[in-house]
Design an enzyme around this catalytic site. Structure first.
Site, PDB file in Angstrom:
ATOM      1  N   HIS A  15      52.501   1.103  24.560  1.00  0.00           N
ATOM      2  CA  HIS A  15      51.885   1.947  23.540  1.00  0.00           C
ATOM      3  C   HIS A  15      51.676   3.364  24.077  1.00  0.00           C
ATOM      4  O   HIS A  15      51.402   3.554  25.261  1.00  0.00           O
ATOM      5  CB  HIS A  15      50.538   1.382  23.092  1.00  0.00           C
ATOM      6  CG  HIS A  15      50.652   0.101  22.321  1.00  0.00           C
ATOM      7  ND1 HIS A  15      50.878  -1.107  22.925  1.00  0.00           N
ATOM      8  CD2 HIS A  15      50.584  -0.152  20.983  1.00  0.00           C
ATOM      9  CE1 HIS A  15      50.936  -2.059  22.009  1.00  0.00           C
ATOM     10  NE2 HIS A  15      50.771  -1.512  20.822  1.00  0.00           N
ATOM     11  N   ASP A  54      54.772   1.905  20.779  1.00  0.00           N
ATOM     12  CA  ASP A  54      54.172   1.904  19.445  1.00  0.00           C
ATOM     13  C   ASP A  54      53.010   2.890  19.370  1.00  0.00           C
ATOM     14  O   ASP A  54      52.378   3.205  20.386  1.00  0.00           O
ATOM     15  CB  ASP A  54      53.619   0.521  19.092  1.00  0.00           C
ATOM     16  CG  ASP A  54      54.707  -0.480  18.739  1.00  0.00           C
ATOM     17  OD1 ASP A  54      55.894  -0.166  18.922  1.00  0.00           O
ATOM     18  OD2 ASP A  54      54.344  -1.584  18.305  1.00  0.00           O
TER      19      ASP A  54
END
Length: 240
Positions: free
Chosen positions: A189, A44
């Protein structure tokens, strides 16, 4: 009515707060692979030139594919990184245009965030995303409805790589490894905050899971498994 998690540093822990079982068929948390040792690694908050290229290098070295939930404004800022990810076989999916807290927005704004990110991805790589992930896993009924109206499945995750209790890359990797099971969706991430520990943990995570016989696939490939997605009301996982 709101669904959220009590999180530290975005993914310190994943706790699903269930308030209405009737909407959970819209949320994917893992996939029933009928025992096949398949796992989806997802990222993400990118693209980010500080971390995404290094992550792509690692994925290329280990010859695995991943799924990137990208922020639209960053897609337009760093299009070459997104193109590289696509060219190397990774999936590009929707993570809103500006990374807001969607639970504070009205339906029109939520819709704009999804569609602007969709437009940015199509503009850069010429493909429409199929999955949507709300930033910080903050969502409510309006977010669920907007995703459905725009033709998206909402994909959450089974466990996150980043965690405040994992003080080293090895601890972060081991925390995921010890919970490994077929059909798991791993959240990591590649942008916004300091992701240097994530970059260091990835080779440890990937090598160990490969040694255990797991195959890394994209989210799209994972959800094509014969039994398909397992939704939130059937699989509530707590990882601290």
């Amino acid at each position: 009515m709101q669904y959220t998690s009590q999180e530290d540093s975005e993914t310190a822990k994943t706790v699903f707060v269930v308030q209405n079982i009737f909407v959970h068929d819209k949320l994917i948390t893992r996939v029933d692979t009928d025992g096949k040792k398949l796992i989806a690694l997802t990222f993400d908050d990118g693209p980010d030139p500080r971390y995404t290229p290094d992550i792509l290098d690692i994925l290329k070295e280990y010859e695995i594919k991943a799924t990137f939930f990208v922020v639209g404004e960053s897609v337009l800022r760093y299009p070459d990184i997104v193109r590289r990810a696509l060219w190397e076989g990774h999936e590009i999916e929707n993570h809103t245009f500006t990374h807001p807290d969607l639970t504070r927005d009205n339906l029109v704004t939520i819709d704009e965030e999804m569609l602007k990110c969709e437009w940015a991805i199509e503009e850069v790589v010429g493909q429409r995303p199929q999955y949507f992930r709300p930033p910080r896993k903050l969502y409510n009924r309006q977010v669920l409805d907007a995703a459905q109206l725009n033709g998206y499945q909402i994909a959450l995750w089974t466990i996150g790589l980043e965690n405040r209790r994992a003080k080293t890359p090895a601890e972060a990797a081991w925390r995921v490894i010890r919970h490994a099971r077929p059909g798991m969706i791993i959240l990591a991430h590649d942008g916004r905050l300091d992701r240097s520990q994530t970059v260091k943990a990835l080779p440890l995570l990937i090598q160990d899971l490969k040694d255990r016989g797991y195959q890394f696939v994209t989210l799209g490939e994972l959800t094509q498994s014969p039994s398909g997605p397992v939704n939130l009301n059937f699989d509530i996982s707590y990882y601290w």
